[in-house]
Design an enzyme around this catalytic site. Structure first.
Site, short mmCIF file in Angstrom:
data_model
loop_
_atom_site.label_atom_id
_atom_site.label_comp_id
_atom_site.label_asym_id
_atom_site.label_seq_id
_atom_site.Cartn_x
_atom_site.Cartn_y
_atom_site.Cartn_z
NE ARG A 117 27.11 36.17 39.84
CZ ARG A 117 27.74 35.80 40.95
NH1 ARG A 117 27.29 34.79 41.67
NH2 ARG A 117 28.82 36.43 41.35
CE LYS A 142 27.43 43.19 34.89
NZ LYS A 142 28.05 42.88 36.17
CB CYS A 193 35.07 65.18 15.93
SG CYS A 193 36.45 65.88 15.02
NE ARG A 199 29.79 44.95 43.27
CZ ARG A 199 29.84 44.51 42.01
NH1 ARG A 199 30.43 45.25 41.07
NH2 ARG A 199 29.32 43.36 41.67
CG ASP A 208 28.61 63.85 15.69
OD1 ASP A 208 27.97 63.16 16.50
OD2 ASP A 208 28.62 65.10 15.70
CE1 TYR A 264 36.03 71.56 16.62
CE2 TYR A 264 35.83 69.21 17.05
CZ TYR A 264 35.26 70.42 16.69
OH TYR A 264 33.94 70.48 16.39
CG HIS A 313 30.84 39.71 42.13
ND1 HIS A 313 30.74 38.87 41.03
CD2 HIS A 313 31.26 40.91 41.63
CE1 HIS A 313 31.07 39.53 39.93
NE2 HIS A 313 31.39 40.77 40.27
C1 LIG Z 1 28.80 41.64 36.04
C2 LIG Z 1 28.66 40.56 36.97
C3 LIG Z 1 28.97 39.24 36.58
C4 LIG Z 1 29.56 38.87 35.23
O1 LIG Z 1 30.92 39.20 35.14
P1 LIG Z 1 31.80 38.80 33.86
O2 LIG Z 1 33.18 39.08 34.25
O3 LIG Z 1 31.32 39.68 32.75
O4 LIG Z 1 31.55 37.38 33.57
C5 LIG Z 1 28.72 38.22 37.47
N1 LIG Z 1 28.19 38.49 38.70
C6 LIG Z 1 27.89 39.74 39.11
C7 LIG Z 1 27.34 39.96 40.47
C8 LIG Z 1 28.14 40.82 38.27
O5 LIG Z 1 27.87 42.05 38.69
#
Ligand SMILES: *Cc1c(COP(=O)(O)O)cnc(C)c1O
Length: 844
Positions: A690, A502, A782, A604, A784, A735, A633
């Site tokens: 994941r 993602k 800054c 969540r 850039d 600045y 998660h």
């Molecule tokens: C982002 C995400 C992950 C991956 O998390 P990491 O800590 O980068 O491995 C896994 N599952 C879900 C649902 C996520 O949103």
């Protein structure tokens, strides 16, 4: 030495029969390189080779400055002038001979199957196909890129590490007599000859001589297996070593041990059925164009079968195979054009491979090939260029730009073969190239540069790339691969890996990272929103793509691109069903799988435990939608203080599964762990993990870092100095005059600002590396640019490299260090690196 060989300076000196001068002979060497042009990994060894036109001893100091910890040098060089305090030296009689002795000695320490591959074409493809298959069950080492020469093979062998269970080494030759030297180093236990053709006609004479020379790689095979092409007349007169098994891609009554019974062009590759020596006929899929790749696939299948691989693993590995270029360097510019720069060397084989990479990578984007002359082909030059033209037409590039007189032959032959004349542009020399490119290229194009080095096309490519801001993010695809396999060893082959890509793969461009991981054998990809999944499908990735936030309004895209959403609300399920009904009428899609998301404490999104059963039943009742998986998660798997909570989350998840099982509902694939969970909670691994951040060698927390040793940092964020000035005491910088010089200082302006993702909290005290020295930011960052104090750096110049995170001259700055200065996390920094920063992907 014991059963776990270590590549220490001491081992190296001993195996190469060299004299070691150093302070710490136990120092472990991470990498060995003979090229002083690129960056050196921490603790690497530079080998000073000499050749007709170069002397590596001139670059020892340079190698040290770029981070090499040691050098192997020849006794005949002026050792005293080469010695640098802090750099170890290994003094040998002749550096090439010593390198080869070292490689042979190192190889001999490993009692594992070593597959040796030779042949005129397809070595790299067969190697990658085989590695892809074997990686489904084993930790595999393969020689990098097309490292197959006298030096390349030695360097390849030195990459074998104790964790590898099988090694695949490619061997190429250009002269009679060379193979015997390679054989001494590689000592294969299984051999593959891909084919015998005219790839390097010059030094090898006729086909019979070529064949006889290639077979020498297998002289010591004993009763090991030799896999060779069935229909290859140059091999006929030879007495082949080993237990011989032939392969063929010809469906007509072949006697080969491995043959194809039926094949069908699927439009993006082939569906075929192969007869495996003693295991019957099995179906396979290959997602690569070009009929010659069927022959390559059969060679790889034969070897995998002989190594005892499961047919299902072979099938999976082969289906996930994609072509990789021989020497890959890909850049994405700010304007959204992707360059594949392969303008260092060109011959018919590598040009063909590069074109198929172009096509593969471009998918439905417009593909542009800029082809220059291929040099050193002698009397075959015209014919070879004409043949390349036909290949260009077969490959189907959208625009062909021919640079130079021989390249003109390519264009003419492509048109003669059927490429529309308006798709071809001719220019005499590279001087005309810039304006043609200005005219022709648009955002989204994928552009290949391919030519022999001497014609200067690589300079044109570099110029184009330098025309954007100098800040760049270098993504090391080899490190990503390494990290994937490290995780895989930890969690075991039975647990799948879902690569979380993602937010553009945490700021790194999701397509490149996904393609790399797909090739290594991840089981699925995951993105946050449907739109992120579309480019992956368009680029031809066929793996399941999970969508963590699937919205009802995006149901059309999810169905159209066959994405796999996480679901927890009935409105999303209904919207999906509606889209499937519509598409069914047009016979496009029959149904999709969804994963149930359970909320076990993150609060969540997701189903609360008491809602699961009813929701699962709703999904089951809905036509076209089926349950393919279930997930939750973890909220705090990176924090040991919260381990009780994490275990409680896991147990809630197990209860949810149990509830479904009681009701006779199959939950499908179960997955829970993120990077932290995967490393710290074996009980959270279920069917798959994941993993996002860990892919880049960055740990979510110190506790996770402690349990995932040996990961390699895959990311380096750098820019350049664009101005230098001297300040007198009392003068201020930037600045609001937040910093004032208290003594005479030297200040550099560097081309990176908060717009690029160099956070404003780096103002006044955040550090960058220049010339291997930490330099503090002075004044405020800054938009850039930023200013840094370089008073302590010797002879810094405009144009010098500045490291924001990554390594330089033996020092390094980590993303975590920056994150803790800003009281944030590495995740936020990575995905804030702006699209203006050019991404460069490197791979050996
Ligand atoms: C982002 C995400 C992950 C991956 O998390 P990491 O800590 O980068 O491995 C896994 N599952 C879900 C649902 C996520 O949103």
């Amino acid at each position: 030495m014991t059963n776990s060989p270590k590549l220490s300076l001491e081992t190296i000196a001993q195996l190469s029969q060299g004299e070691l001068r150093c302070e710490d002979s136990a120092l472990l060497i991470s990498e060995i390189s003979t090229d002083s042009r690129g960056a050196f990994a921490r603790h690497s060894l530079f080998i000073a080779l000499t050749g007709e036109h170069f002397d590596g001893h001139e670059f020892v100091e340079n190698a040290y400055k770029k981070g090499a910890a040691a050098a192997m040098v020849s006794r005949s060089a002026d050792i005293d002038s080469l010695a640098i305090p802090g750099m170890a030296l290994i003094i040998v009689d002749d550096t090439l001979g010593a390198l080869q002795r070292l490689a042979a000695g190192w190889r001999a320490l490993f009692d594992i199957p070593v597959v040796g591959i030779t042949g005129s074409n397809g070595k790299t493809v067969v190697k990658d196909m085989l590695a892809n298959m074997l990686a489904q069950e084993h930790t595999v080492y393969r020689s990098p890129g097309s490292y197959n020469s006298q030096v390349g093979v030695a360097i390849s062998l030195l990459g074998i590490r104790p964790e590898h269970e099988i090694a695949i080494i490619e061997a190429g030759i250009s002269r009679v007599g060379e193979m015997a030297r390679l054989e001494k180093m590689v000592r294969p236990t299984l051999g593959i000859i891909t084919n015998i053709g005219l790839a390097h006609a010059a030094g090898l004479g006729d086909l019979e001589t070529t064949a006889a020379e290639k077979v020498k790689l297998f002289e010591g095979l004993g009763d090991g297996v030799l896999i060779f092409p069935e229909d290859c007349p140059p091999l006929d007169p030879l007495e082949l070593p080993g237990r011989q098994l032939s392969f063929s891609s010809d469906t007509e009554a072949s006697d080969a041990a491995y043959s194809i019974v039926a094949s069908r062009d699927s439009g993006h590759g082939f569906d075929f059925e192969a007869q495996l020596e003693e295991r019957g006929v099995h179906p396979f899929q290959l997602h690569v164009l070009g009929r010659h790749n069927l022959s390559n696939a059969m060679a790889a299948i034969a070897a995998a079968d002989q190594l005892g691989l499961d047919v299902e693993s072979m099938r999976r590995g082969l289906a996930a195979f994609e072509l990789s270029p021989l020497r890959l360097e890909m850049h994405t510019t700010q304007s959204g054009i992707t360059f594949i720069n392969d303008a260092y060397n060109s011959d018919p084989t590598s040009a063909r491979a590069a074109l198929s990479v172009l096509k593969d990578y471009a998918g439905s984007a417009r593909s542009v090939a800029i082809l220059g002359d291929m040099l050193d082909l002698g009397s075959r030059a015209k014919a070879a260029h004409a043949q390349l033209g036909r290949i260009v037409n077969d490959t189907g590039v959208d625009l062909l730009i021919c640079v130079g007189a021989l390249a003109e032959v390519v264009g003419e032959s492509a048109v003669a073969a059927g490429l529309p004349p308006e798709a071809v542009v001719f220019i005499d020399s590279i001087d005309g190239l810039d304006s043609v490119l200005d005219d022709q290229l648009v955002a989204g194009d994928v552009v290949l540069f391919k030519a022999s080095r001497n014609i200067g096309l690589e300079r044109a490519a570099e110029r184009l790339l330098e025309s954007v801001a100098p800040a760049r993010l270098r993504v090391d695809l080899d490190a990503i691969r390494h990290n994937f396999h490290a995780l895989r060893r930890q969690i075991g082959a039975e647990t799948g890996v879902i690569a979380v890509v993602k937010s553009f793969a945490y700021g790194n461009d999701s397509t490149r990272v996904s393609q790399t991981l797909a090739r290594e054998g991840v089981s699925a990809l995951a993105v946050a929103y449907a739109d992120e999944g579309i480019p992956l499908r368009r680029r031809g990735l066929t793996l399941p793509i999970l969508v963590t936030n699937a919205l009802a309004s995006e149901a059309d895209k999810i169905v159209k691109y066959r994405l796999t959403p996480f679901v927890y609300s009935s409105s999303v399920v209904e919207a999906l069903a509606e889209q499937i009904r519509r598409r069914r009428e047009r016979a496009e899609v029959h149904g999709i799988g969804v994963h149930l998301e359970v909320d076990t404490g993150m609060n969540r999104v997701g189903l609360k435990p008491n809602e699961i059963l009813e929701f699962a039943k709703l999904v089951q009742r809905t036509e076209g939608v089926s349950i393919a998986g279930i997930m939750t998660h973890l909220a705090a798997a990176d924090d040991p203080c919260e381990d009780t909570f994490t275990l409680q989350q896991i147990s809630h998840f197990e209860q949810a599964i149990e509830t479904l099982k009681q009701a006779n509902i199959d939950p499908g694939i179960r997955h829970v762990a993120n990077t932290a969970g995967a490393w710290r909670f074996p009980q959270a691994r279920f069917d798959a993990v994941r993993v996002g951040l860990g892919t880049y060698g960055i740990a979510p927390s110190k506790a996770v870092g402690a349990e995932s040793p040996g990961l390699r940092n895959a990311l380096e964020f750098s820019t350049r100095i664009i101005h230098i000035k001297e300040l007198n005491p009392g003068e201020s910088v930037g600045y609001n005059r937040t910093w004032v010089a208290d003594s005479a200082r030297k200040i550099a302006t560097i081309a990176v600002g908060y717009n690029d993702g160099f956070p404003r909290f780096m103002s006044n005290g955040g550090e960058v590396l220049i010339g291997g020295t930490r330099c503090p930011v002075v004044g405020t960052v800054c938009m850039d640019v930023s200013m840094v104090d370089i008073t302590d750096v010797d002879d810094a110049k405009v144009g010098d490299e500045v490291i924001i995170f990554g390594a330089q001259g033996g020092r390094s700055i980590s993303v975590d260090e920056i994150a803790s200065r800003g009281k944030t996390i590495s995740y936020e920094l990575l995905c804030n690196i702006s699209p203006r920063v050019r991404r460069i992907f490197v791979r050996q």
